[in-house]
Write an enzyme that holds these catalytic residues in place. Structure first.
Site, PDB file in Angstrom:
ATOM      1  N   GLY A 148       0.789  -1.222   0.000  1.00  0.00           N
ATOM      2  CA  GLY A 148       0.000   0.000   0.000  1.00  0.00           C
ATOM      3  C   GLY A 148       0.817   1.265   0.000  1.00  0.00           C
ATOM      4  O   GLY A 148       0.288   2.356   0.195  1.00  0.00           O
ATOM      5  N   LEU A 149       2.135   1.145  -0.229  1.00  0.00           N
ATOM      6  CA  LEU A 149       3.010   2.314  -0.298  1.00  0.00           C
ATOM      7  C   LEU A 149       3.407   2.587  -1.740  1.00  0.00           C
ATOM      8  O   LEU A 149       4.492   3.086  -2.021  1.00  0.00           O
ATOM      9  CB  LEU A 149       4.255   2.102   0.568  1.00  0.00           C
ATOM     10  CG  LEU A 149       3.988   1.873   2.050  1.00  0.00           C
ATOM     11  CD1 LEU A 149       5.286   1.657   2.804  1.00  0.00           C
ATOM     12  CD2 LEU A 149       3.223   3.049   2.648  1.00  0.00           C
ATOM     13  N   SER A 150       2.510   2.238  -2.654  1.00  0.00           N
ATOM     14  CA  SER A 150       2.705   2.468  -4.084  1.00  0.00           C
ATOM     15  C   SER A 150       3.877   1.695  -4.653  1.00  0.00           C
ATOM     16  O   SER A 150       4.663   2.208  -5.448  1.00  0.00           O
ATOM     17  CB  SER A 150       2.873   3.957  -4.389  1.00  0.00           C
ATOM     18  OG  SER A 150       2.689   4.192  -5.759  1.00  0.00           O
ATOM     19  N   SER A 151       3.992   0.429  -4.261  1.00  0.00           N
ATOM     20  CA  SER A 151       5.025  -0.417  -4.855  1.00  0.00           C
ATOM     21  C   SER A 151       4.765  -0.642  -6.340  1.00  0.00           C
ATOM     22  O   SER A 151       5.698  -0.918  -7.098  1.00  0.00           O
ATOM     23  CB  SER A 151       5.111  -1.758  -4.117  1.00  0.00           C
ATOM     24  OG  SER A 151       3.845  -2.410  -4.092  1.00  0.00           O
ATOM     25  N   SER A 152       3.509  -0.522  -6.781  1.00  0.00           N
ATOM     26  CA  SER A 152       3.202  -0.695  -8.206  1.00  0.00           C
ATOM     27  C   SER A 152       3.798   0.436  -9.036  1.00  0.00           C
ATOM     28  O   SER A 152       4.441   0.208 -10.069  1.00  0.00           O
ATOM     29  CB  SER A 152       1.691  -0.780  -8.426  1.00  0.00           C
ATOM     30  OG  SER A 152       1.028   0.352  -7.901  1.00  0.00           O
ATOM     31  N   ALA A 153       3.612   1.685  -8.613  1.00  0.00           N
ATOM     32  CA  ALA A 153       4.235   2.808  -9.318  1.00  0.00           C
ATOM     33  C   ALA A 153       5.749   2.729  -9.194  1.00  0.00           C
ATOM     34  O   ALA A 153       6.482   3.075 -10.136  1.00  0.00           O
ATOM     35  CB  ALA A 153       3.734   4.137  -8.762  1.00  0.00           C
ATOM     36  N   ASP A 196       1.234   9.020  -6.838  1.00  0.00           N
ATOM     37  CA  ASP A 196       2.257   8.019  -6.545  1.00  0.00           C
ATOM     38  C   ASP A 196       3.539   8.268  -7.331  1.00  0.00           C
ATOM     39  O   ASP A 196       4.623   8.409  -6.762  1.00  0.00           O
ATOM     40  CB  ASP A 196       1.721   6.623  -6.852  1.00  0.00           C
ATOM     41  CG  ASP A 196       0.489   6.285  -6.046  1.00  0.00           C
ATOM     42  OD1 ASP A 196       0.265   6.931  -5.008  1.00  0.00           O
ATOM     43  OD2 ASP A 196      -0.257   5.374  -6.458  1.00  0.00           O
TER      44      ASP A 196
END
Length: 417
Positions: A148-153, A196
């Site tokens: 939930g810490l924007s690992s995708s971006a 993000d």
């Protein structure tokens, strides 16, 4: 001696592990692993460090053009890679099983490994904008993926940096922001804004970023000298989130519906997003909106106000006041934006009541993920240990996965030399 039921020796062992890995040591390890896998000399390997981000204020409003506050922390996605002359993309991950393999001139509709969706999206977005002949061979590792810490971006930006370097294309910061958004919106299916990737691209150690998502402007808000009295606490719930299969896109659509309805009621032209609607229009006509849609609009306009107040509090060094705004933001996310799952609610309650906690709110859209807080530096280690014990006792089903870290602000994405 026991402290809250924790043996002091066990507590000392835990405290040794609550920091994220040292970036220099992490770089050396991933180069060693990649060199062993590929039989490539370590000196020929490039490493990108793309940090995670927190958003203390500005929850769920970037997709509506609202102002947001972001900060990068010293937890990263690392990508060790070398260019491939034949235009292939070959990737492995130290977090997930399987391999990702595809050719840039025949990018498939899907990849065999589920985590490959991000590499595919980055390749498609990059190839759409720039001549792309060389691919990459790489090894990926995230320090806390899916939290939930924007690992995708973070991982998308790592791939985009690799494609740019491999093809000798020099991109400007806003190029990376727009490419990442295109990859997310068009090829992953997430209707998010630019919070993000903008935070990760422009991140600066010791600074909070004020991001105007409408004008695409970033302002640095440095910490006041001598007033670094807090640590950033990251409490991972053990429940990963996948925003494309949660209620995230539904909430975005409800916000857009609120914008259309409010602009119609105010007879002010057709608005597409809530930042196009004057706050007075909501004050005057908000009560006429359908109940769910009205709550989304209320969250937006109140969160915009909290961001404005948060900027003032941060500049004045009023971290306690800033923390109270974070708590109000979290309550609004639960009550007005109506996102979250019970374990996240439980974790938020535990974190917010810990000794020395100045303010906290959940990240990851509330659909799994983590809670992030600012905690007084003199209370940080004890608070982290107590939060971990209390949450694991309440949710033993994720006791092994749930983790608590103490973090610091960090610079944005870039190559490690």
């Amino acid at each position: 001696m026991l402290v809250f039921g924790i043996d002091l020796q066990l507590k000392a062992n835990y405290l040794f592990r609550m920091e994220f890995p040292d970036i220099v040591q992490a770089k050396e390890k991933i180069i060693d692993h990649f060199s062993d896998e590929t039989v490539i000399a370590a000196d020929d390997v490039c490493v990108i460090a793309s940090p995670y981000r927190i958003c203390p204020l500005g929850a769920h409003i970037d997709h509506q053009g609202g102002p947001v506050l972001g900060m990068t922390i010293n937890a990263y996605t690392l990508l060790a890679f070398t260019p491939t002359d034949d235009g292939t993309v070959r990737l492995t991950s130290r977090n997930y099983p399987g391999k990702v393999r595809f050719e840039l001139d025949r990018i498939p509709d899907t990849t065999e490994s589920s985590w490959g969706v991000y590499a595919r999206a980055a390749a498609l977005a990059f190839k759409e904008a720039y001549p792309t002949e060389k691919g990459v061979s790489g090894l990926l590792e995230g320090m806390l993926p899916g939290c939930g810490l924007s690992s995708s971006a973070s991982v998308l930006l790592a791939y985009l940096h690799a494609f740019a370097a491999a093809n000798h294309i020099r991109l400007q910061p806003w190029d990376y922001v727009r490419l990442t958004q295109r990859a997310e919106n068009k090829y992953i299916g997430l209707k998010n804004g630019i919070l993000d990737q903008t935070s990760i691209v422009f991140g600066r150690k010791g600074c909070l970023l004020h991001i105007d998502t409408t004008e695409e402007k970033v302002s640095e808000l440095p910490e006041r000298p001598g007033e670094t009295r807090y640590r950033i606490l990251v409490a991972y719930s053990g429940y990963s989130r996948e925003l494309t299969t949660s209620g995230y896109n539904t909430r975005v659509q409800e916000c857009r519906e609120a914008a259309v309805r409010l602009s119609h009621l105010a007879d002010s032209g057709l608005a597409q997003i809530l930042s196009d609607v004057p706050e007075e229009a909501f004050s005057r006509y908000g009560h006429k909106l359908p109940q769910d849609v009205g709550r989304r609009a209320k969250h937006f306009f109140k969160e915009v106000q909290r961001v404005r107040k948060g900027v003032i509090a941060w500049r004045q060094g009023l971290i306690d006041e800033f923390g109270q705004l974070m708590l109000a933001s979290c309550r609004s996310s639960m009550e007005q934006y109506e996102c979250g799952i019970q374990p996240i609610f439980d974790l938020q309650k535990i974190v917010s009541s810990a000794d020395g906690m100045l303010g906290s709110r959940f990240m990851g859209g509330g659909f799994g993920g983590c809670v992030v807080g600012f905690v007084r530096i003199d209370c940080a280690e004890a608070a982290a240990a107590d939060i971990q014990q209390a949450y694991r006792k309440l949710h033993p089903e994720v006791a092994d996965a749930a983790k608590i870290y103490l973090a610091d602000s960090a610079d944005g994405a870039g190559f490690l030399t």
